[in-house]
Design a protein around this motif. Structure first.
Motif, PDB file in Angstrom:
ATOM      1  N   MET A   1       1.009  -1.175  -0.110  1.00  0.00           N
ATOM      2  CA  MET A   1      -0.039   0.013  -0.091  1.00  0.00           C
ATOM      3  C   MET A   1       0.885   1.313   0.067  1.00  0.00           C
ATOM      4  O   MET A   1       0.492   2.225  -0.600  1.00  0.00           O
ATOM      5  CB  MET A   1      -1.003  -0.150   1.230  1.00  0.00           C
ATOM      6  N   GLN A   2       2.007   1.142   0.830  1.00  0.00           N
ATOM      7  CA  GLN A   2       2.981   2.222   0.955  1.00  0.00           C
ATOM      8  C   GLN A   2       3.337   2.608  -0.458  1.00  0.00           C
ATOM      9  O   GLN A   2       3.633   3.757  -0.926  1.00  0.00           O
ATOM     10  CB  GLN A   2       4.037   2.010   1.963  1.00  0.00           C
ATOM     11  N   ASP A   3       3.811   1.516  -1.323  1.00  0.00           N
ATOM     12  CA  ASP A   3       4.466   1.491  -2.669  1.00  0.00           C
ATOM     13  C   ASP A   3       3.291   2.331  -3.529  1.00  0.00           C
ATOM     14  O   ASP A   3       3.681   3.238  -4.550  1.00  0.00           O
ATOM     15  CB  ASP A   3       4.924   0.366  -3.179  1.00  0.00           C
ATOM     16  N   LEU A   4       2.114   2.019  -3.420  1.00  0.00           N
ATOM     17  CA  LEU A   4       1.136   2.391  -4.383  1.00  0.00           C
ATOM     18  C   LEU A   4       0.981   4.029  -3.909  1.00  0.00           C
ATOM     19  O   LEU A   4       0.862   4.741  -4.816  1.00  0.00           O
ATOM     20  CB  LEU A   4      -0.237   1.867  -4.033  1.00  0.00           C
ATOM     21  N   GLN A   5       1.203   4.403  -2.860  1.00  0.00           N
ATOM     22  CA  GLN A   5       1.119   5.868  -2.337  1.00  0.00           C
ATOM     23  C   GLN A   5       2.153   6.658  -2.881  1.00  0.00           C
ATOM     24  O   GLN A   5       2.014   7.678  -3.487  1.00  0.00           O
ATOM     25  CB  GLN A   5       0.779   5.949  -0.572  1.00  0.00           C
ATOM     26  N   THR A   6       3.264   5.781  -2.657  1.00  0.00           N
ATOM     27  CA  THR A   6       4.518   6.757  -3.385  1.00  0.00           C
ATOM     28  C   THR A   6       4.379   6.972  -4.920  1.00  0.00           C
ATOM     29  O   THR A   6       4.707   7.876  -5.402  1.00  0.00           O
ATOM     30  CB  THR A   6       5.638   5.887  -3.146  1.00  0.00           C
ATOM     31  N   ILE A   7       3.970   5.834  -5.462  1.00  0.00           N
ATOM     32  CA  ILE A   7       3.723   5.963  -7.059  1.00  0.00           C
ATOM     33  C   ILE A   7       2.755   7.036  -7.190  1.00  0.00           C
ATOM     34  O   ILE A   7       3.120   7.854  -8.412  1.00  0.00           O
ATOM     35  CB  ILE A   7       3.617   4.639  -7.414  1.00  0.00           C
ATOM     36  N   LEU A   8       1.715   7.300  -6.611  1.00  0.00           N
ATOM     37  CA  LEU A   8       0.759   8.203  -6.886  1.00  0.00           C
ATOM     38  C   LEU A   8       1.124   9.474  -6.774  1.00  0.00           C
ATOM     39  O   LEU A   8       0.600  10.407  -7.417  1.00  0.00           O
ATOM     40  CB  LEU A   8      -0.595   7.611  -6.282  1.00  0.00           C
ATOM     41  N   ILE A   9       1.859   9.582  -5.480  1.00  0.00           N
ATOM     42  CA  ILE A   9       2.473  10.960  -5.347  1.00  0.00           C
ATOM     43  C   ILE A   9       3.445  11.411  -6.325  1.00  0.00           C
ATOM     44  O   ILE A   9       3.340  12.730  -6.908  1.00  0.00           O
ATOM     45  CB  ILE A   9       2.845  11.165  -3.746  1.00  0.00           C
TER      46      ILE A   9
END
Length: 98
Positions: A1-9
């Motif tokens: 989930m953290q990776d998805l947030q980083t990618i979206l940011i």
């Protein structure tokens, strides 16, 4: 989930940077266009004031304006010629009004 947030940011940052670059370029174009129009209007008024009596058909005045515009670093193309004609038209309209 953290990776998805980083990618979206990161993706959002890229989109915002691209949008800022696009709008900065458009703003620069508008500023340059405004400067060109103002310069041409000033050149047309100068030509009118200096050469009106000695140049009844306007050819010398047009040459004077084109020379000033070239000397200022602008390229004479159809857009610049249209801006010159518009400035002449506005000047003529202003002189015709009582």
């Amino acid at each position: 989930m953290q990776d998805l947030q980083t990618i979206l940011i990161d993706l959002l940052c890229i989109v915002l940077i691209a949008a800022a670059a696009y709008f900065a370029d458009k703003l620069r174009e508008r500023i340059n266009s405004h400067r060109l129009r103002q310069f041409v209007e000033d050149a047309v008024e100068a030509a009118e004031g200096m050469l009106h009596d000695s140049d009844p058909d306007g050819k010398q005045r047009l040459g004077f304006v084109i020379a000033l515009v070239k000397r200022a670093g602008y390229i004479i193309n159809d857009e610049v010629r249209t801006i010159i004609e518009a400035a002449v038209y506005r000047l003529n309209q202003a002189h015709r009004r009582p």
